[in-house]
Write a protein that holds these residues in place. Structure first.
Motif, PDB file in Angstrom:
ATOM      1  N   GLU A  54      -4.048  -0.618   4.092  1.00 31.11           N
ATOM      2  CA  GLU A  54      -4.226  -0.774   2.658  1.00 31.11           C
ATOM      3  C   GLU A  54      -3.032  -0.136   1.967  1.00 31.11           C
ATOM      4  N   ARG A  55      -2.470  -0.848   1.018  1.00 32.41           N
ATOM      5  CA  ARG A  55      -1.342  -0.315   0.255  1.00 32.41           C
ATOM      6  C   ARG A  55      -1.879   0.031  -1.125  1.00 32.41           C
ATOM      7  N   LYS A  56      -1.746   1.287  -1.492  1.00 36.42           N
ATOM      8  CA  LYS A  56      -2.251   1.749  -2.776  1.00 36.42           C
ATOM      9  C   LYS A  56      -1.085   2.102  -3.680  1.00 36.42           C
ATOM     10  N   LYS A  57      -1.408   2.485  -4.884  1.00 40.26           N
ATOM     11  CA  LYS A  57      -0.404   2.812  -5.889  1.00 40.26           C
ATOM     12  C   LYS A  57       0.687   3.734  -5.334  1.00 40.26           C
ATOM     13  N   GLU A  58       0.268   4.743  -4.565  1.00 40.40           N
ATOM     14  CA  GLU A  58       1.238   5.708  -4.089  1.00 40.40           C
ATOM     15  C   GLU A  58       2.123   5.189  -2.960  1.00 40.40           C
ATOM     16  N   ASN A  59       1.748   4.069  -2.329  1.00 43.05           N
ATOM     17  CA  ASN A  59       2.606   3.584  -1.247  1.00 43.05           C
ATOM     18  C   ASN A  59       2.959   2.102  -1.347  1.00 43.05           C
ATOM     19  N   GLY A  60       2.845   1.520  -2.517  1.00 42.35           N
ATOM     20  CA  GLY A  60       3.368   0.174  -2.676  1.00 42.35           C
ATOM     21  C   GLY A  60       2.467  -0.858  -3.296  1.00 42.35           C
ATOM     22  N   ASP A  62       1.752  -4.276  -5.556  1.00 34.09           N
ATOM     23  CA  ASP A  62       2.521  -5.492  -5.814  1.00 34.09           C
ATOM     24  C   ASP A  62       2.982  -5.497  -7.274  1.00 34.09           C
ATOM     25  N   GLU A  63       3.692  -6.542  -7.645  1.00 34.76           N
ATOM     26  CA  GLU A  63       4.287  -6.606  -8.986  1.00 34.76           C
ATOM     27  C   GLU A  63       3.254  -6.536 -10.092  1.00 34.76           C
ATOM     28  N   ASN A  64       2.038  -7.011  -9.830  1.00 36.55           N
ATOM     29  CA  ASN A  64       1.001  -7.028 -10.850  1.00 36.55           C
ATOM     30  C   ASN A  64       0.174  -5.750 -10.886  1.00 36.55           C
ATOM     31  N   GLY A  65       0.511  -4.772 -10.066  1.00 35.50           N
ATOM     32  CA  GLY A  65      -0.213  -3.519 -10.058  1.00 35.50           C
ATOM     33  C   GLY A  65      -1.534  -3.570  -9.327  1.00 35.50           C
ATOM     34  N   ILE A  66      -1.760  -4.623  -8.546  1.00 36.70           N
ATOM     35  CA  ILE A  66      -3.004  -4.767  -7.796  1.00 36.70           C
ATOM     36  C   ILE A  66      -2.790  -4.195  -6.401  1.00 36.70           C
ATOM     37  N   ASN A  67      -3.761  -3.456  -5.908  1.00 40.52           N
ATOM     38  CA  ASN A  67      -3.637  -2.931  -4.549  1.00 40.52           C
ATOM     39  C   ASN A  67      -3.515  -4.083  -3.559  1.00 40.52           C
ATOM     40  N   THR A  68      -2.760  -3.849  -2.503  1.00 41.99           N
ATOM     41  CA  THR A  68      -2.457  -4.896  -1.540  1.00 41.99           C
ATOM     42  C   THR A  68      -2.723  -4.424  -0.109  1.00 41.99           C
ATOM     43  N   ILE A  69      -2.594  -5.370   0.802  1.00 38.50           N
ATOM     44  CA  ILE A  69      -2.715  -5.127   2.232  1.00 38.50           C
ATOM     45  C   ILE A  69      -1.333  -5.330   2.833  1.00 38.50           C
ATOM     46  N   GLY A  70      -0.935  -4.446   3.719  1.00 40.16           N
ATOM     47  CA  GLY A  70       0.303  -4.627   4.467  1.00 40.16           C
ATOM     48  C   GLY A  70      -0.024  -4.980   5.905  1.00 40.16           C
ATOM     49  N   ILE A  94       8.733  -6.988  10.719  1.00 41.84           N
ATOM     50  CA  ILE A  94       8.458  -7.673   9.457  1.00 41.84           C
ATOM     51  C   ILE A  94       7.113  -7.190   8.924  1.00 41.84           C
ATOM     52  N   THR A  95       7.038  -6.962   7.612  1.00 45.53           N
ATOM     53  CA  THR A  95       5.774  -6.635   6.959  1.00 45.53           C
ATOM     54  C   THR A  95       5.463  -7.722   5.944  1.00 45.53           C
ATOM     55  N   TYR A  96       4.240  -8.221   6.009  1.00 43.14           N
ATOM     56  CA  TYR A  96       3.764  -9.199   5.037  1.00 43.14           C
ATOM     57  C   TYR A  96       2.819  -8.469   4.088  1.00 43.14           C
ATOM     58  N   ILE A  97       3.037  -8.651   2.791  1.00 50.60           N
ATOM     59  CA  ILE A  97       2.219  -8.025   1.757  1.00 50.60           C
ATOM     60  C   ILE A  97       1.259  -9.092   1.241  1.00 50.60           C
ATOM     61  N   ALA A  98      -0.043  -8.778   1.278  1.00 52.84           N
ATOM     62  CA  ALA A  98      -1.064  -9.750   0.883  1.00 52.84           C
ATOM     63  C   ALA A  98      -1.985  -9.170  -0.181  1.00 52.84           C
ATOM     64  N   SER A  99      -2.601 -10.056  -0.940  1.00 57.30           N
ATOM     65  CA  SER A  99      -3.602  -9.667  -1.928  1.00 57.30           C
ATOM     66  C   SER A  99      -4.820  -9.099  -1.217  1.00 57.30           C
ATOM     67  N   LYS A 100      -5.301  -7.967  -1.701  1.00 57.58           N
ATOM     68  CA  LYS A 100      -6.494  -7.351  -1.126  1.00 57.58           C
ATOM     69  C   LYS A 100      -7.755  -8.136  -1.491  1.00 57.58           C
ATOM     70  N   THR A 101      -7.697  -8.926  -2.550  1.00 57.51           N
ATOM     71  CA  THR A 101      -8.885  -9.663  -2.979  1.00 57.51           C
ATOM     72  C   THR A 101      -8.970 -11.080  -2.410  1.00 57.51           C
ATOM     73  N   THR A 102      -7.832 -11.732  -2.172  1.00 57.46           N
ATOM     74  CA  THR A 102      -7.860 -13.120  -1.699  1.00 57.46           C
ATOM     75  C   THR A 102      -7.277 -13.306  -0.305  1.00 57.46           C
ATOM     76  N   GLY A 103      -6.452 -12.376   0.141  1.00 60.60           N
ATOM     77  CA  GLY A 103      -5.768 -12.518   1.422  1.00 60.60           C
ATOM     78  C   GLY A 103      -4.474 -13.305   1.328  1.00 60.60           C
ATOM     79  N   GLU A 104      -4.150 -13.819   0.145  1.00 59.78           N
ATOM     80  CA  GLU A 104      -2.924 -14.601  -0.036  1.00 59.78           C
ATOM     81  C   GLU A 104      -1.694 -13.736   0.227  1.00 59.78           C
TER      82      GLU A 104
END
Length: 112
Positions: A54-60, A62-70, A94-104
């Protein structure tokens, strides 16, 4: 307790027993898409470890300020070699950054 559809309550995964891991739906979607993208690099998956975090505010965020998955495919080190996985001759991490809510998959970060 919230249904977790907004991605804010449910954990990314749960360990039900020492031999069973349950992924939430957005993580499963993101992992499948990240794997398909990784396959296109032509690198041998057996030379990599896969890390999901899980990527949170303190570690990354996304551009929209939504928490993401790495989802990181980190190159293994050859036996006896010390250092960072992305320094391996076995491949490029390689790291892929995805939406925590949709998986996109939102973007990709590569290491050289």
């Amino acid at each position: 307790m919230s249904s977790g559809l907004d991605g804010s309550v449910l954990p990314l995964f749960e360990i039900e027993s020492p031999n069973q891991l349950v992924l939430n739906t957005p993580v499963a979607i993101a992992l499948a898409d990240a794997f398909r993208l990784f396959e296109k690099t032509g690198q041998d998956l057996s030379n990599f470890n896969v890390h999901i975090a899980e990527r949170k505010k303190e570690n990354g965020q996304d551009e929209n300020g939504i928490n993401t998955i790495g989802i990181a495919f980190t190159a293994k080190l050859p036996p006896g070699q010390k250092g960072l996985g992305n320094a391996s001759k076995l491949g490029r991490s390689i790291t892929y950054i995805a939406s925590k809510t949709t998986g996109e998959i939102l973007r990709e970060q590569g290491s050289r």
